[in-house]
Scaffold this motif. Structure first.
Motif, PDB file in Angstrom:
ATOM      1  N   TRP A   1      -0.543   1.694  10.524  1.00 20.30           N
ATOM      2  CA  TRP A   1      -1.166   0.986   9.404  1.00 20.30           C
ATOM      3  C   TRP A   1      -1.886   1.968   8.488  1.00 20.30           C
ATOM      4  O   TRP A   1      -1.766   1.917   7.266  1.00 20.30           O
ATOM      5  CB  TRP A   1      -2.138  -0.063   9.950  1.00 20.30           C
ATOM      6  N   LYS A   2      -2.661   2.888   9.079  1.00 20.79           N
ATOM      7  CA  LYS A   2      -3.415   3.865   8.283  1.00 20.79           C
ATOM      8  C   LYS A   2      -2.472   4.767   7.498  1.00 20.79           C
ATOM      9  O   LYS A   2      -2.753   5.131   6.344  1.00 20.79           O
ATOM     10  CB  LYS A   2      -4.295   4.699   9.213  1.00 20.79           C
ATOM     11  N   LEU A   3      -1.355   5.131   8.084  1.00 12.65           N
ATOM     12  CA  LEU A   3      -0.378   5.958   7.377  1.00 12.65           C
ATOM     13  C   LEU A   3       0.162   5.219   6.156  1.00 12.65           C
ATOM     14  O   LEU A   3       0.303   5.805   5.073  1.00 12.65           O
ATOM     15  CB  LEU A   3       0.762   6.341   8.326  1.00 12.65           C
ATOM     16  N   LEU A   4       0.440   3.940   6.310  1.00  8.49           N
ATOM     17  CA  LEU A   4       0.916   3.141   5.177  1.00  8.49           C
ATOM     18  C   LEU A   4      -0.147   3.049   4.081  1.00  8.49           C
ATOM     19  O   LEU A   4       0.172   3.095   2.886  1.00  8.49           O
ATOM     20  CB  LEU A   4       1.322   1.750   5.642  1.00  8.49           C
ATOM     21  N   VAL A   5      -1.416   2.912   4.467  1.00 14.34           N
ATOM     22  CA  VAL A   5      -2.499   2.883   3.483  1.00 14.34           C
ATOM     23  C   VAL A   5      -2.505   4.171   2.665  1.00 14.34           C
ATOM     24  O   VAL A   5      -2.594   4.151   1.431  1.00 14.34           O
ATOM     25  CB  VAL A   5      -3.864   2.686   4.179  1.00 14.34           C
ATOM     26  N   ASP A   6      -2.393   5.310   3.354  1.00 17.90           N
ATOM     27  CA  ASP A   6      -2.407   6.595   2.656  1.00 17.90           C
ATOM     28  C   ASP A   6      -1.198   6.746   1.739  1.00 17.90           C
ATOM     29  O   ASP A   6      -1.288   7.338   0.660  1.00 17.90           O
ATOM     30  CB  ASP A   6      -2.449   7.740   3.676  1.00 17.90           C
ATOM     31  N   ILE A   7      -0.054   6.216   2.168  1.00 18.32           N
ATOM     32  CA  ILE A   7       1.145   6.259   1.321  1.00 18.32           C
ATOM     33  C   ILE A   7       0.919   5.469   0.030  1.00 18.32           C
ATOM     34  O   ILE A   7       1.276   5.916  -1.063  1.00 18.32           O
ATOM     35  CB  ILE A   7       2.370   5.714   2.085  1.00 18.32           C
ATOM     36  N   THR A   8       0.301   4.284   0.148  1.00 16.59           N
ATOM     37  CA  THR A   8       0.060   3.475  -1.055  1.00 16.59           C
ATOM     38  C   THR A   8      -0.871   4.187  -2.034  1.00 16.59           C
ATOM     39  O   THR A   8      -0.812   3.957  -3.241  1.00 16.59           O
ATOM     40  CB  THR A   8      -0.543   2.101  -0.704  1.00 16.59           C
ATOM     41  N   LYS A   9      -1.725   5.069  -1.526  1.00 21.17           N
ATOM     42  CA  LYS A   9      -2.671   5.783  -2.387  1.00 21.17           C
ATOM     43  C   LYS A   9      -2.069   7.027  -3.028  1.00 21.17           C
ATOM     44  O   LYS A   9      -2.421   7.384  -4.158  1.00 21.17           O
ATOM     45  CB  LYS A   9      -3.903   6.204  -1.573  1.00 21.17           C
ATOM     46  N   HIS A  10      -1.152   7.695  -2.321  1.00 19.67           N
ATOM     47  CA  HIS A  10      -0.759   9.040  -2.742  1.00 19.67           C
ATOM     48  C   HIS A  10       0.736   9.253  -2.966  1.00 19.67           C
ATOM     49  O   HIS A  10       1.120  10.327  -3.444  1.00 19.67           O
ATOM     50  CB  HIS A  10      -1.251  10.057  -1.698  1.00 19.67           C
ATOM     51  N   CYS A  11       1.574   8.283  -2.623  1.00 19.78           N
ATOM     52  CA  CYS A  11       3.034   8.514  -2.702  1.00 19.78           C
ATOM     53  C   CYS A  11       3.732   7.379  -3.460  1.00 19.78           C
ATOM     54  O   CYS A  11       4.337   6.486  -2.833  1.00 19.78           O
ATOM     55  CB  CYS A  11       3.632   8.651  -1.303  1.00 19.78           C
ATOM     56  N   PRO A  12       3.668   7.388  -4.790  1.00 19.30           N
ATOM     57  CA  PRO A  12       4.282   6.312  -5.581  1.00 19.30           C
ATOM     58  C   PRO A  12       5.769   6.112  -5.290  1.00 19.30           C
ATOM     59  O   PRO A  12       6.245   4.968  -5.274  1.00 19.30           O
ATOM     60  CB  PRO A  12       4.064   6.775  -7.026  1.00 19.30           C
ATOM     61  N   ALA A  13       6.495   7.200  -5.033  1.00 20.36           N
ATOM     62  CA  ALA A  13       7.933   7.081  -4.772  1.00 20.36           C
ATOM     63  C   ALA A  13       8.194   6.279  -3.491  1.00 20.36           C
ATOM     64  O   ALA A  13       9.095   5.430  -3.444  1.00 20.36           O
ATOM     65  CB  ALA A  13       8.566   8.460  -4.668  1.00 20.36           C
ATOM     66  N   LEU A  14       7.385   6.531  -2.454  1.00 21.11           N
ATOM     67  CA  LEU A  14       7.557   5.791  -1.200  1.00 21.11           C
ATOM     68  C   LEU A  14       7.067   4.349  -1.332  1.00 21.11           C
ATOM     69  O   LEU A  14       7.609   3.443  -0.692  1.00 21.11           O
ATOM     70  CB  LEU A  14       6.823   6.505  -0.063  1.00 21.11           C
ATOM     71  N   VAL A  15       6.049   4.145  -2.156  1.00 24.11           N
ATOM     72  CA  VAL A  15       5.591   2.773  -2.414  1.00 24.11           C
ATOM     73  C   VAL A  15       6.725   1.953  -3.007  1.00 24.11           C
ATOM     74  O   VAL A  15       6.985   0.817  -2.589  1.00 24.11           O
ATOM     75  CB  VAL A  15       4.378   2.778  -3.369  1.00 24.11           C
ATOM     76  N   GLU A  16       7.433   2.558  -3.948  1.00 25.49           N
ATOM     77  CA  GLU A  16       8.555   1.859  -4.573  1.00 25.49           C
ATOM     78  C   GLU A  16       9.720   1.696  -3.602  1.00 25.49           C
ATOM     79  O   GLU A  16      10.325   0.620  -3.508  1.00 25.49           O
ATOM     80  CB  GLU A  16       9.014   2.628  -5.812  1.00 25.49           C
ATOM     81  N   LYS A  17      10.014   2.749  -2.852  1.00 28.41           N
ATOM     82  CA  LYS A  17      11.156   2.712  -1.931  1.00 28.41           C
ATOM     83  C   LYS A  17      10.989   1.627  -0.870  1.00 28.41           C
ATOM     84  O   LYS A  17      11.935   0.881  -0.569  1.00 28.41           O
ATOM     85  CB  LYS A  17      11.324   4.073  -1.260  1.00 28.41           C
ATOM     86  N   TYR A  18       9.799   1.527  -0.276  1.00 29.70           N
ATOM     87  CA  TYR A  18       9.578   0.590   0.829  1.00 29.70           C
ATOM     88  C   TYR A  18       8.894  -0.713   0.374  1.00 29.70           C
ATOM     89  O   TYR A  18       8.548  -1.541   1.212  1.00 29.70           O
ATOM     90  CB  TYR A  18       8.757   1.259   1.928  1.00 29.70           C
ATOM     91  N   LYS A  19       8.703  -0.849  -0.945  1.00 32.46           N
ATOM     92  CA  LYS A  19       8.122  -2.072  -1.523  1.00 32.46           C
ATOM     93  C   LYS A  19       6.773  -2.397  -0.882  1.00 32.46           C
ATOM     94  O   LYS A  19       6.544  -3.484  -0.340  1.00 32.46           O
ATOM     95  CB  LYS A  19       9.092  -3.244  -1.362  1.00 32.46           C
ATOM     96  N   LEU A  20       5.887  -1.411  -0.949  1.00 35.70           N
ATOM     97  CA  LEU A  20       4.560  -1.553  -0.361  1.00 35.70           C
ATOM     98  C   LEU A  20       3.579  -2.150  -1.372  1.00 35.70           C
ATOM     99  O   LEU A  20       3.603  -1.776  -2.547  1.00 35.70           O
ATOM    100  CB  LEU A  20       4.033  -0.200   0.125  1.00 35.70           C
ATOM    101  N   GLU A  21       2.713  -3.022  -0.892  1.00 30.31           N
ATOM    102  CA  GLU A  21       1.647  -3.581  -1.722  1.00 30.31           C
ATOM    103  C   GLU A  21       0.351  -3.594  -0.920  1.00 30.31           C
ATOM    104  O   GLU A  21       0.295  -4.166   0.171  1.00 30.31           O
ATOM    105  CB  GLU A  21       1.987  -5.014  -2.159  1.00 30.31           C
ATOM    106  N   TYR A  22      -0.654  -2.932  -1.479  1.00 29.52           N
ATOM    107  CA  TYR A  22      -1.965  -2.940  -0.815  1.00 29.52           C
ATOM    108  C   TYR A  22      -3.059  -2.760  -1.868  1.00 29.52           C
ATOM    109  O   TYR A  22      -3.502  -1.645  -2.140  1.00 29.52           O
ATOM    110  CB  TYR A  22      -2.046  -1.825   0.232  1.00 29.52           C
ATOM    111  N   PRO A  23      -3.483  -3.855  -2.485  1.00 28.91           N
ATOM    112  CA  PRO A  23      -4.591  -3.761  -3.436  1.00 28.91           C
ATOM    113  C   PRO A  23      -5.904  -3.598  -2.680  1.00 28.91           C
ATOM    114  O   PRO A  23      -6.433  -4.563  -2.117  1.00 28.91           O
ATOM    115  CB  PRO A  23      -4.534  -5.111  -4.166  1.00 28.91           C
ATOM    116  N   GLU A  24      -6.414  -2.377  -2.599  1.00 33.03           N
ATOM    117  CA  GLU A  24      -7.599  -2.095  -1.774  1.00 33.03           C
ATOM    118  C   GLU A  24      -8.844  -2.674  -2.444  1.00 33.03           C
ATOM    119  O   GLU A  24      -9.486  -2.022  -3.259  1.00 33.03           O
ATOM    120  CB  GLU A  24      -7.754  -0.594  -1.539  1.00 33.03           C
TER     121      GLU A  24
END
Length: 243
Positions: A161-184
């Motif tokens: 879970w923490k790894l996914l949080v960090d991805i949403t903050k720092h890796c826009p390409a992976l956010v788009e690839k894996y369709k991540l959403e986390y409005p902190e």
């Protein structure tokens, strides 16, 4: 002290499975106080094990189908979580923690649904939850704790879970690839608390996992190295986080 904490404390004291542990804990508190006693929870659980075995044997006699092995694991995990919670409540009573602090033993909570749920395409990911600590002041962080007697358990759920949080903050390409959403909307911190029954915490593969947690504690009176801390440090850490 808040009514919900008084209720939690009473529920623990009325739990037959933990009576011996609380009795032993009271002796440690007399000798070491409410804070330092966190570092002896490993010893307290070991010393109370013969009493637990007597309870299991009695229940087996009453019900021959009673599964002692499953019950033993369940009681050990629950008792550890209850002991951590009980000591935290005692430290609130003692004035060592803010009196408006809310600490609960739970697997689910609406505050996690609202502030700590990551959407992964059509699925969701949440941290593993055994204890939660928070203030009603929304600018203050939420702290989620995984309490484990063994690191073979579900601690991995939280670091993913923490790894996914960090991805949403720092890796826009992976956010788009894996369709991540986390409005902190509120900061969420994670902590791992272990008895280290099997001396796993210093193993390289486990130490690597600990870097994903904001806090990593061992409930044992031993010398430790960062990122691991003795569990008695939880009082100082909570006060700093919530100040």
């Amino acid at each position: 002290m808040r009514k919900e904490l008084q209720k939690e404390k009473l529920k623990i004291e009325n739990n037959e499975n933990i009576h011996k542990s609380l009795e032993i804990l009271s002796e440690y508190i007399k000798n070491y106080g409410e804070i330092k006693s966190f570092d002896f929870l490993h010893d307290i659980m070991k010393k109370s094990q013969p009493f637990v075995e007597e309870l299991l044997e009695l229940r087996k006699k009453i019900n021959p189908n009673y599964d002692k092995d499953q019950a033993r694991k369940r009681i050990a995990g629950n008792n550890f979580q209850f002991l951590v919670l009980y000591l935290l409540i005692l430290n609130i009573e003692k004035g060592n923690l803010p009196e408006n602090l809310i600490i609960l033993k739970t697997k689910k909570h609406k505050i996690v649904d609202e502030y700590a749920t990551i959407k992964v395409a059509d699925e969701t990911q949440k941290p593993d939850l055994d204890l939660i600590a928070f203030s009603e002041e929304e600018e203050k962080p939420i702290i989620i704790y995984s309490c484990k007697t063994s690191l073979r358990e579900r601690a991995g759920q939280t670091y993913r879970w923490k790894l996914l949080v960090d991805i949403t903050k720092h890796c826009p390409a992976l956010v788009e690839k894996y369709k991540l959403e986390y409005p902190e909307k509120r900061k969420v911190l994670t902590g791992l608390i272990t008895t280290n029954f099997y001396n796993e915490i210093m193993q390289p593969q486990q130490k690597g996992m600990l870097d994903f947690f904001d806090f990593s504690y061992v409930a044992k009176n031993i010398k430790v190295e960062p990122p691991i801390r003795n569990l008695s440090s939880i009082i100082k850490d909570l006060n700093e986080v919530l100040s």
